[in-house]
Design a protein around this motif. Structure first.
Motif, short mmCIF file in Angstrom:
data_model
loop_
_atom_site.label_atom_id
_atom_site.label_comp_id
_atom_site.label_asym_id
_atom_site.label_seq_id
_atom_site.Cartn_x
_atom_site.Cartn_y
_atom_site.Cartn_z
N SER A 187 4.69 -6.67 -10.82
CA SER A 187 3.82 -5.48 -10.78
C SER A 187 2.83 -5.51 -9.61
CB SER A 187 3.09 -5.30 -12.10
OG SER A 187 2.23 -6.40 -12.35
N HIS A 188 2.29 -6.66 -9.29
CA HIS A 188 1.32 -6.74 -8.19
C HIS A 188 1.99 -6.35 -6.87
CE1 HIS A 188 -2.21 -7.93 -5.97
NE2 HIS A 188 -1.43 -8.62 -5.15
N ASP A 189 3.16 -6.92 -6.60
CA ASP A 189 3.88 -6.62 -5.36
C ASP A 189 4.33 -5.16 -5.31
OD1 ASP A 189 3.62 -9.23 -4.42
OD2 ASP A 189 5.50 -9.86 -5.36
N ILE A 190 4.79 -4.64 -6.45
CA ILE A 190 5.22 -3.25 -6.52
C ILE A 190 4.03 -2.33 -6.25
CG2 ILE A 190 6.06 -1.43 -8.06
CD1 ILE A 190 7.74 -3.69 -9.44
N GLY A 191 2.90 -2.60 -6.89
CA GLY A 191 1.71 -1.80 -6.69
C GLY A 191 1.20 -1.84 -5.26
N ARG A 192 1.18 -3.04 -4.69
CA ARG A 192 0.73 -3.20 -3.31
C ARG A 192 1.60 -2.38 -2.36
NH1 ARG A 192 2.67 -6.24 0.28
NH2 ARG A 192 3.72 -7.66 -1.13
N ARG A 193 2.91 -2.47 -2.53
CA ARG A 193 3.84 -1.73 -1.66
C ARG A 193 3.72 -0.22 -1.90
NH1 ARG A 193 5.91 -1.05 3.09
NH2 ARG A 193 8.08 -0.43 3.09
N PHE A 194 3.56 0.19 -3.15
CA PHE A 194 3.40 1.60 -3.47
C PHE A 194 2.22 2.20 -2.71
CE2 PHE A 194 1.04 4.77 -5.89
CZ PHE A 194 1.98 5.78 -6.00
N TYR A 195 1.05 1.54 -2.81
CA TYR A 195 -0.14 2.06 -2.13
C TYR A 195 -0.01 1.98 -0.62
CZ TYR A 195 -2.51 2.76 -6.51
OH TYR A 195 -2.85 3.22 -7.75
N GLU A 196 0.63 0.95 -0.12
CA GLU A 196 0.85 0.83 1.32
C GLU A 196 1.64 2.04 1.83
OE1 GLU A 196 3.91 -1.95 3.60
OE2 GLU A 196 2.27 -3.11 2.70
N LEU A 197 2.72 2.38 1.13
CA LEU A 197 3.53 3.54 1.52
C LEU A 197 2.78 4.85 1.31
CD1 LEU A 197 6.96 2.42 0.05
CD2 LEU A 197 6.34 2.57 2.47
N LEU A 198 2.07 4.95 0.20
CA LEU A 198 1.32 6.17 -0.10
C LEU A 198 0.31 6.48 1.00
CD1 LEU A 198 0.55 8.43 -2.19
CD2 LEU A 198 -1.16 6.80 -3.04
N PHE A 199 -0.49 5.49 1.38
CA PHE A 199 -1.52 5.72 2.39
C PHE A 199 -0.92 5.94 3.78
CE2 PHE A 199 -4.26 3.15 -0.65
CZ PHE A 199 -4.78 4.29 -1.25
N ALA A 200 0.23 5.34 4.04
CA ALA A 200 0.89 5.56 5.33
C ALA A 200 1.43 6.99 5.43
CB ALA A 200 2.03 4.56 5.51
N LYS A 201 1.92 7.51 4.32
CA LYS A 201 2.51 8.85 4.34
C LYS A 201 1.51 9.97 4.09
CE LYS A 201 7.03 7.19 2.96
NZ LYS A 201 8.13 7.78 3.67
N VAL A 202 0.45 9.67 3.33
CA VAL A 202 -0.55 10.70 2.99
C VAL A 202 -1.93 10.11 3.28
CG1 VAL A 202 -1.29 12.35 1.24
CG2 VAL A 202 1.01 11.39 1.11
N SER A 203 -2.27 10.02 4.54
CA SER A 203 -3.51 9.34 4.96
C SER A 203 -4.76 10.01 4.42
CB SER A 203 -3.57 9.23 6.47
OG SER A 203 -3.56 10.52 7.05
N GLU A 204 -4.70 11.31 4.09
CA GLU A 204 -5.89 11.96 3.56
C GLU A 204 -6.31 11.42 2.19
OE1 GLU A 204 -2.37 14.72 3.41
OE2 GLU A 204 -3.23 13.62 5.05
N LEU A 205 -5.45 10.64 1.54
CA LEU A 205 -5.81 10.01 0.26
C LEU A 205 -6.66 8.77 0.44
CD1 LEU A 205 -2.50 10.35 -1.78
CD2 LEU A 205 -4.60 11.69 -1.99
N ASN A 206 -6.75 8.25 1.63
CA ASN A 206 -7.53 7.02 1.87
C ASN A 206 -8.95 7.13 1.34
OD1 ASN A 206 -5.78 5.15 3.13
ND2 ASN A 206 -5.82 6.41 4.96
N ASN A 207 -9.58 8.30 1.49
CA ASN A 207 -10.97 8.43 1.06
C ASN A 207 -11.12 8.61 -0.45
OD1 ASN A 207 -10.04 11.03 0.82
ND2 ASN A 207 -11.73 11.99 1.90
N MET A 208 -10.02 8.71 -1.17
CA MET A 208 -10.08 8.85 -2.62
C MET A 208 -9.99 7.50 -3.34
SD MET A 208 -7.84 12.29 -3.15
CE MET A 208 -8.46 12.59 -4.79
#
Length: 73
Positions: A41-62
């Protein structure tokens, strides 16, 4: 009822509806993969957020980026 309570109530209703439409095969797949997901779960979560922020950078401030780097969020 405040706005947040209303949203949570709607979310719970949607979850019940989604759960109700799962067939037996899907339920068994979910149950059989849960231990692997838990273990990684830790690795999955880390990768999920890594991809999320790379694709939708406007979420960084949330999200708290310090906690993201520390693996706490």
């Amino acid at each position: 009822m405040n706005d947040m309570t209303g949203h949570l109530k709607k979310a719970r209703i949607k979850m019940v509806v989604v759960t109700a439409v799962l067939d037996e095969r899907t339920t068994q797949t979910a149950k059989s993969t849960a231990p692997v997901l838990k273990e990684h779960s830790h690795d999955i979560g880390r990768r999920f957020y890594e991809l999320l922020f790379a694709k939708v950078s406007e979420l960084n401030n949330m999200f708290n980026q310090t906690n993201q780097r520390r693996g706490l969020q």
